[in-house]
Design an enzyme around this catalytic site. Structure first.
Site, PDB file in Angstrom:
ATOM      1  N   TRP A 157     -19.511  10.610 -10.850  1.00  0.00           N
ATOM      2  CA  TRP A 157     -19.875  10.243 -12.013  1.00  0.00           C
ATOM      3  C   TRP A 157     -20.124  11.507 -13.020  1.00  0.00           C
ATOM      4  O   TRP A 157     -19.571  11.573 -14.125  1.00  0.00           O
ATOM      5  CB  TRP A 157     -20.987   9.102 -12.319  1.00  0.00           C
ATOM      6  CG  TRP A 157     -20.647   7.847 -12.211  1.00  0.00           C
ATOM      7  CD1 TRP A 157     -20.777   6.783 -11.262  1.00  0.00           C
ATOM      8  CD2 TRP A 157     -19.697   7.174 -13.417  1.00  0.00           C
ATOM      9  NE1 TRP A 157     -20.138   5.835 -11.811  1.00  0.00           N
ATOM     10  CE2 TRP A 157     -19.558   5.940 -13.134  1.00  0.00           C
ATOM     11  CE3 TRP A 157     -19.253   7.746 -14.547  1.00  0.00           C
ATOM     12  CZ2 TRP A 157     -18.923   5.068 -13.731  1.00  0.00           C
ATOM     13  CZ3 TRP A 157     -18.436   6.844 -15.340  1.00  0.00           C
ATOM     14  CH2 TRP A 157     -18.381   5.599 -14.776  1.00  0.00           C
ATOM     15  N   GLY A 211     -21.574  -0.861 -16.560  1.00  0.00           N
ATOM     16  CA  GLY A 211     -20.564  -1.923 -16.762  1.00  0.00           C
ATOM     17  C   GLY A 211     -19.629  -1.544 -15.555  1.00  0.00           C
ATOM     18  O   GLY A 211     -19.908  -0.831 -14.615  1.00  0.00           O
ATOM     19  N   LYS A 256     -26.111  -6.795  -9.101  1.00  0.00           N
ATOM     20  CA  LYS A 256     -24.666  -6.896  -8.727  1.00  0.00           C
ATOM     21  C   LYS A 256     -24.200  -6.194  -7.302  1.00  0.00           C
ATOM     22  O   LYS A 256     -23.419  -6.895  -6.658  1.00  0.00           O
ATOM     23  CB  LYS A 256     -23.738  -6.656  -9.559  1.00  0.00           C
ATOM     24  CG  LYS A 256     -23.680  -5.258 -10.296  1.00  0.00           C
ATOM     25  CD  LYS A 256     -22.749  -4.292  -9.524  1.00  0.00           C
ATOM     26  CE  LYS A 256     -23.026  -2.905 -10.044  1.00  0.00           C
ATOM     27  NZ  LYS A 256     -22.184  -1.900  -9.222  1.00  0.00           N
ATOM     28  N   VAL A 281     -24.384   6.745  -0.842  1.00  0.00           N
ATOM     29  CA  VAL A 281     -25.473   5.813  -1.034  1.00  0.00           C
ATOM     30  C   VAL A 281     -24.875   4.546  -1.353  1.00  0.00           C
ATOM     31  O   VAL A 281     -23.890   4.452  -2.195  1.00  0.00           O
ATOM     32  CB  VAL A 281     -26.459   6.425  -2.156  1.00  0.00           C
ATOM     33  CG1 VAL A 281     -27.611   5.263  -2.513  1.00  0.00           C
ATOM     34  CG2 VAL A 281     -27.104   7.706  -1.974  1.00  0.00           C
TER      35      VAL A 281
END
Length: 335
Positions: free
Chosen positions: A11, A134, A189, A277
């Site tokens: 990321w 998101g 989620k 992870v």
């Protein structure tokens, strides 16, 4: 703008590239000297983002002090490092500098509080916090694949600044004041995504996964609203959107781990095989404990807790869910 990216994982790299393409001066920080050296030499990480080149203009460093000059500080660190990283940043960055967090999880060491709460506590509430969350995979963002994401914050100015900094014609950013719902949706989620992988692993069908995702979203929203989120947030990008992408994509570490568990592999071994992870494992514990504390019914989360933490067989968990008492889909509809 000057943007300091804390974390050189997938990321961190993907968003550094995006921000550089948007014309910002980007510095990316790594805790590890060796990672920093290899990124400088290779300008990429074939394991995390194969085929992606990190532009030469992006500075890579192990010196956190550069965050003091940034207009925005972006945190892209693993869940376990959020608290310590925020404490270190609190000694460096000026009051008012927005901190953007892309981590999806809860702080296990601080009564399962949200990461924005952890960051605010560490910085003594001197810096606005934005949750950037998101339906997004770093692999696709790095390649410029069309994406929409949510910037949620208590501060309208901070959320708007992030929207301006990150948005382009391939990366659309929406803003929201509901940081509670956005963070909880992004965390919980992962429970359902891990369960979706298990469905695939045991050989269940599309009907099964659709039911799981739909009812999973219902119980996520039930707990999220109880904890202060807004119901409409769970129907949006950080709820339904993130749930869809994480339950259906092989980019998803949670789904991949779930497939292995469904095929009979131990949860710990499955996470080791994934090699990163698996947030759904820890989110299951957090969701289960918070639901008990709040008195909220979350049957899928409870079944996942029994499977992952108590060793209950997958087939028994599925049977327990399917044999629950009859219910109305829309709760309290007949009252």
């Amino acid at each position: 703008m000057k943007i300091f990216v804390v974390g050189c994982g997938g990321w961190g790299m993907a968003l550094s590239i995006l921000l550089h393409e948007n014309g910002h001066e980007v510095t990316a920080w790594s805790f590890f000297e060796e990672e920093c050296r290899l990124l400088k030499e290779n300008r990429g990480n074939e394991k995390l983002l194969p085929g992606i080149h990190l532009p030469e203009e992006i500075d890579i460093t192990t010196d956190l002090s550069g965050a003091a000059q940034a207009d925005i500080v972006l945190m892209a660190v693993p869940s376990f490092a959020v608290h310590s990283t925020a404490e270190n940043l609190s000694k460096i960055i000026p009051q008012g500098t927005p901190i953007v967090n892309v981590g999806k999880g809860l702080d296990r060491d601080n009564d399962y509080c949200r990461f924005s709460e952890t960051i605010k506590k560490a910085t003594e509430n001197r810096n606005p916090v934005v949750a950037l969350t998101g339906p997004t995979h770093a692999e696709e963002v790095a390649r410029g694949i069309l994406t929409a994401i949510l910037a949620a914050s208590d501060s309208r100015d901070a959320a708007t600044l992030v929207q301006q900094a990150f948005m382009n014609d391939r990366f659309r950013v929406y803003v929201s004041p509901d940081i509670i719902g956005a963070e909880l949706g992004g965390c919980f989620k992962n429970i359902i995504a891990l369960a979706a992988g298990i469905c695939d692993g045991v050989g269940l069908g599309d009907n099964s996964k659709a039911a799981l995702m739909t009812r999973g979203l219902t119980e996520i929203a039930r707990l999220g609203v109880q904890l202060g989120g807004r119901s409409e947030t769970f129907a949006g990008l950080s709820g339904m959107g993130d749930l869809i992408v994480t339950c259906t994509s092989m980019h998803s570490r949670n789904r991949r781990a779930g497939i292995m568990i469904g095929k009979g592999m131990d949860a710990q071994q499955a996470m080791k095989e994934v090699g990163a992870v698996v947030e759904g494992y820890y989110a299951t514990e957090a969701g289960y404990m918070l639901a008990k504390k709040a008195g909220i019914e979350m049957p899928i989360t409870s079944a996942m807790y029994e499977l992952l933490y108590e060793g209950k067989p997958v087939k028994d968990c599925i049977q327990k869910l399917m044999s629950r008492p009859r219910k109305s889909e829309i709760e309290d509809i007949w009252k």
